[in-house]
Design an enzyme around this catalytic site. Sequence first.
Site, PDB file in Angstrom:
ATOM      1  N   GLU A  37      47.852  31.881 -40.811  1.00 12.45           N
ATOM      2  CA  GLU A  37      49.108  31.566 -41.475  1.00 12.45           C
ATOM      3  C   GLU A  37      50.173  32.564 -41.058  1.00 12.45           C
ATOM      4  OE1 GLU A  37      49.176  29.000 -45.032  1.00 12.45           O
ATOM      5  OE2 GLU A  37      48.847  31.002 -45.825  1.00 12.45           O
ATOM      6  N   ARG A  87      42.341  33.683 -49.202  1.00  5.89           N
ATOM      7  CA  ARG A  87      42.064  32.695 -50.254  1.00  5.89           C
ATOM      8  C   ARG A  87      41.898  31.292 -49.684  1.00  5.89           C
ATOM      9  NH1 ARG A  87      45.941  35.284 -52.873  1.00  5.89           N
ATOM     10  NH2 ARG A  87      47.480  33.623 -52.607  1.00  5.89           N
ATOM     11  N   ASP A  88      42.649  31.007 -48.602  1.00  9.57           N
ATOM     12  CA  ASP A  88      42.465  29.706 -47.957  1.00  9.57           C
ATOM     13  C   ASP A  88      41.029  29.551 -47.478  1.00  9.57           C
ATOM     14  OD1 ASP A  88      44.782  28.195 -48.090  1.00  9.57           O
ATOM     15  OD2 ASP A  88      45.754  29.340 -46.499  1.00  9.57           O
ATOM     16  N   GLN A 131      49.798  35.981 -57.175  1.00  7.76           N
ATOM     17  CA  GLN A 131      48.674  36.048 -56.243  1.00  7.76           C
ATOM     18  C   GLN A 131      47.316  35.958 -56.939  1.00  7.76           C
ATOM     19  OE1 GLN A 131      49.064  36.588 -52.692  1.00  7.76           O
ATOM     20  NE2 GLN A 131      51.049  35.816 -53.351  1.00  7.76           N
ATOM     21  N   HIS A 169      53.552  34.742 -42.581  1.00 14.17           N
ATOM     22  CA  HIS A 169      54.221  35.171 -43.804  1.00 14.17           C
ATOM     23  C   HIS A 169      55.487  35.914 -43.399  1.00 14.17           C
ATOM     24  CE1 HIS A 169      53.338  36.078 -48.266  1.00 14.17           C
ATOM     25  NE2 HIS A 169      53.410  34.806 -48.088  1.00 14.17           N
ATOM     26  N   ASN A 170      56.349  35.182 -42.686  1.00 16.46           N
ATOM     27  CA  ASN A 170      57.491  35.815 -42.035  1.00 16.46           C
ATOM     28  C   ASN A 170      58.608  36.193 -42.997  1.00 16.46           C
ATOM     29  OD1 ASN A 170      56.074  35.194 -39.753  1.00 16.46           O
ATOM     30  ND2 ASN A 170      57.222  33.325 -39.333  1.00 16.46           N
ATOM     31  N   HIS A 192      57.194  23.938 -45.980  1.00 14.29           N
ATOM     32  CA  HIS A 192      56.011  24.796 -46.023  1.00 14.29           C
ATOM     33  C   HIS A 192      54.775  24.000 -46.421  1.00 14.29           C
ATOM     34  CE1 HIS A 192      54.237  28.832 -46.402  1.00 14.29           C
ATOM     35  NE2 HIS A 192      53.463  28.260 -47.301  1.00 14.29           N
ATOM     36  N   GLY A 229      46.093  24.566 -38.236  1.00 11.60           N
ATOM     37  CA  GLY A 229      47.342  25.085 -37.701  1.00 11.60           C
ATOM     38  C   GLY A 229      48.378  25.173 -38.796  1.00 11.60           C
ATOM     39  N   GLU A 234      54.088  31.670 -57.883  1.00 15.11           N
ATOM     40  CA  GLU A 234      53.109  31.858 -56.816  1.00 15.11           C
ATOM     41  C   GLU A 234      52.405  33.186 -56.974  1.00 15.11           C
ATOM     42  OE1 GLU A 234      55.190  31.019 -53.180  1.00 15.11           O
ATOM     43  OE2 GLU A 234      55.812  29.071 -53.944  1.00 15.11           O
ATOM     44  N   GLN A 283      56.258  39.655 -53.261  1.00 21.14           N
ATOM     45  CA  GLN A 283      55.220  40.116 -54.172  1.00 21.14           C
ATOM     46  C   GLN A 283      54.395  41.241 -53.591  1.00 21.14           C
ATOM     47  OE1 GLN A 283      52.966  36.992 -56.096  1.00 21.14           O
ATOM     48  NE2 GLN A 283      53.877  35.654 -54.591  1.00 21.14           N
TER      49      GLN A 283
END
Lengths: 1039, 266
Positions: free
Chosen positions: A324, A347-348, A556, A326-327, A223, A824, A554, A481
């Site tokens: 992104e 956030r990115d 949020q 988030h699978n 990841h 990407g 992680e 989450q």
Amino acid sequence: MVRIEVRAREGVTDPRADAVVRQGASLGQPIARASTARVYLIEAALTDAQVRLIAERLLAAPVVESWTRGASPTRSGEAVVEVHPLPGVMDPAAQSVREAIRDLLSLDAPPAVSTGWRYDVSGLTDEGVRLLAERQLANRAVQAIHLAPWTPASLPRGTAYRLRLTRFPLRELDDGALERLSREAHLFLSLPEMRAIRDHYRSIGREPTDIELETLAQTWSEHCVHKTLKSRVRYSEAAKRDSETRGERGSESGGGAEIRWEGRPGHVVRDDGTVEIDNLLKRTVAAATHELIGDGVDWTLSVFKDNSGVVAFDERWGVCVKVETHNRPSAIEPYGGAATGIGGCIRDVIGTGLGAKPIASTDVFVVAGPATPADEVPPGCLHPRRVLTEVVAGVRDYGNRMGIPTISGAVHFDDRHVGNPLVFCGCLGLIPRDRVRGQARAGDLIVALGGRTGRDGIHGATFSSAELTDTHADEFSHAVQIGNAIEEKRVLDAILRARDEEPTPLYTAMTDCGAGGFSSAVGEMGSALGAQVDLERAPLKYAGLSYTEIWISEAQERMVLAVPRDRLPALERICAEEGVELAVLGTFGTPGRELVLRYEGTEVGRLSMDLLHDGLPMPTKEAVWGDGVRPGQSGAAGQGSSETARPGEGTRGSASGPCLAVSRSGCFPATPPHSLTDPLKALLSHPTIASKHWIVRQYDHEVQGGSVVKPLVGPGRAGGRGPSDASVIEPVPGTGRGVAVGCGLQTGVGDPGAGGDPYLMALAAIDECVRNLVCVAADPSRIAILDNFCWPSCERPENMGALVRACAGCYDGAKAYRTPFVSGKDSLNNQFKVTDPKTGRVERLIEIPPTLLITGLGIVPDVRRCVTSDAKAPGNVLLLVGETTGDLGGSMIQRLAGLGPSRVPRTDLKQGPSAARGVADAIRAGLVRSAHDCSEGGVLVAVAEMLIGGSTPERPIGAAIDLARAHADPIVAAFAESPSRYVLEVSSDAADHVTAGLARAGVPIVRVGVLDGSGRLRAVGLDAPVEDLARAWLGPLDW
Amino acid sequence: MTRALVIRAAGTNCDAELCRAFEMAGASPDLVHLDRVIAEPRRMEDADLIGFPGGFSYGDDIASGRIFAMRVRERLWPALRGAVVRGCPVIGVCNGFQVLVQVGLLPGPARGEEWPIDAPPTPTAALCDNVSARYEDRWCGVEFVRESVCVWTRGLEGLGDEVGRLPSAHGEGRLVFGTPGTLARLESAGQVALRYKDNYNGSEGAVAGLCDATGRVFGLMPHPERYLDWTRHPWWTRLDEGQRRGQTPGLRIFINAVEAARSVAV
């Protein structure tokens, strides 16, 4: 414990209760009566007067609601279901209530609060109540179900943590023990990686601490570093596959394309024909961008380096973009998974350079057919309809709250995604051009901003790099989450103020806490400097977290900033005003460029940045392609027998739709005339093609006031029902300059089950993306694109071979269309193992088909020139741009009508870009009244969509179509999905001019029809009222 | 200089477009956090116009606008009352409308009755979950009610079906009155300013916007501040030049208010 229930007053409509009744009906559980109540649990010593104040001034609106202290009695014949969050799961409502109670009662500290929902239902058996609770009202990954009113004696709180330093004796471990440790500690590192770590610790003569091992696992996870795409690859092609894909319809050679491997950057062709590539991503996707920049593309501002890619918008502003996936989390808890997916992507964008303001979001989902029978859903998976409903709700609740318009997207349906739904979240931002780059300096403080750290989301980075099995839902529920959008909105408000301080921002660099939490954020920002962190300084949601948990959580809504000491007071003031918590965790810069981790003064970890960022061994990946080699369709997967979900069989649409009827009827008759009406309706009703208004209208696509071309276009009661090719916003209102967003997704062209080729899939996806943008007036010489690969396991050489080909397609496509990749992301290992619970044997392995989403961002020089796809006026002429070929492989009609094998379509890399330029020129000249790209379903579906968009019962528009000039075979002419094609509506005066312009550029263009006022779509074999077609198209996903 | 005070809080997200609306209409917007206004209530005294923007204030987790409204009721009533009594035009859009209704500012006391001094009026209406039980974004056909006393919507009566639309996006917009007869009383007092032509959220009387008895305090669920340019109309690419002439209905609402504010200042 004070318990307060709030419910609708007698006689006031309760739409939530009505929704519960509908949910019951959808499960075959008819509910006679339902009511709902919000439950608040407040742990505080409150007087009766205070309780009344809280209830009447804060929790209930007395005009329409009543409240009860304690649990109201259950009526006879009714059952109670109460749903409460599991301990530690984010409860945004509770946070709001805590702070509001403190404010209302002027308390020094807020009380502990938890919230839940109470449902009273009658008419169900115990089993029915259980089904309703588990399938609709709650998700046990994050919520607890109680079958009676639940008032605990106290709310859970953490217990104090006492430092216990843990070391792993690693130096003496053999291969077997290393592999076991990697698996049992959820590190998901390969044996060579574990060996490299062991050898490092042997060389420095000590054992690693747990936090060091975890930091390596996070930093080296697929990841975080994309090690598969960056690895060295050896690729070979087996004999050409040929005969098997030769179908009756137009295929003169094999299914795959011939790729010339010589002369590609970093590709070495050996004598035996094997191709070696030293770094796949660098030598394909990134190489295309750098070659384009070298060849005159001068409008990219930041590519591949930052959290998102940045291109120039105008003299003052840049636009950044990130997509992104988030699978994994979305498979287990779709609502929270999708919400935190979009939250992370936002956030990115916020964390790009020195800060961007998010201006738009996109979302693309791929799920199994909504009509999948419940008993065919493998254990451990949620039903696809529930997955889709909840991912939409997750994106809705997060995006809408953030005030970011969700303006573009797509949904595809394929049964191979039953265990691996795909959730792509994208975000665009606006950034001042002088704020595009940040760089932390030695001595800057490491400052965490935003949400508190908890145990949520631990191991998300490593979890997302693993494949799913049916036991994952239990094992990894802590990786899942719930987000809190308002926390992130406050962080955004504070950051934008700090960014715009004069003369410089209050910080020198910034990044978001995504996968890997602080470990990744601090590790990245400090990679050139080193960093020292005092972990006990991080604000915690509850006591009891170990130093390692703090480091890798992680949780949020957190950002990490590098703040010069003298700017800290100003930043603290802004954060206090915006209600954002701030904590100084440490300092950037250490003598030996090391990462030094301490807890209450004790050193718990020390790692060299070299080991972290350059120590990862890169093994050579084997990749094959060729005859009999089928990616995405594994044979026995190591153990036991296996069976893959068969592609080709199509996805179940609505159970009663015309779709199945056509499937059963099989092929068209051998000779014309063919009736096109039923196949057209079947295509329009296929959920992949059908209207997504149910989703679109749940998103606020108008917030920020910039929407110029909306996701739904044309006239209508609710403001348009036609599908838009791409969306356009005017991000700086009043400038007249726009940003267009669209995407291309051509899984069918690469589908192994249809003899597809991922190389051609990549070309077709880039072509589709460009067409979508051009159709709304984007400038084709100002389009930046993004790649998002979702692949089955690349440990299988066949799947790796498919990836190599897709990357080659990305390179060729990007160069031909002059569309640089700017960012990407990839998500590998998308496969689902169904195991026998008793024996542990793998019964079934379901691999997803190789999937490449291309997202495009185009600049629209003048928004007043924008064009929409809805048909405008009778008398106008319809032109078909581009060549129609007989390649039906991977098309919707091939699947729906059970047509025989056929070649998948090729994208012509000369004609495709020429067509895009030609159409763009005609649009810029104001000659085009409407434009629509031809993709899923072909020309007839495109024309039908234009009519559905433009025709109303009051002002009907119809069309008479003659497709004979497009292709001699009427089935091909109507339904082929040949790339690089557009349908344009032009006035009869302009038709010759537009035709001549495109013909001069060498692009085929034919007149295929004329609009009239009939309200019917007519052609040979077809005469259907537009309103009938509209019903077929609007109905399937009108949930 | 006509000063427009726009009050934001955590979760407010339509503040930039509301500021732009006031600016295009000729006022000078001042965007201030609610905490700051509570700390410095004179900011309300200095304002010629007041705007409560849309969004999800404080998360809207209990109910839309609930905490924002509670804070205004508890901490800001005297200043807000002062502004209203002096005739300062006030608008609440979407979440802002939800705030004004829960503060009790809308529909407010009947004509001739005073605004209470010690505490805000008891709310008599509420904005509840849409009948569909979900959030919906659409461009609604709206009727600007001819008989209304609303100063914000003056001159917009009789707009055609094509341009007479407003974008609307909310999950809790179903207007409910606490007692029977309230709607009829408000209608006869000219306080119903805006109606949905297609009452998709199930509001009583299809009411989309209300004003107080003076017509100067106005709240509505749709978003006129998202309709300041013709290129925002949902099918502007098929409107002819004649239809797209002049200011959009969205902008005209704010121009009306700025004119009304100037007449007070004079």
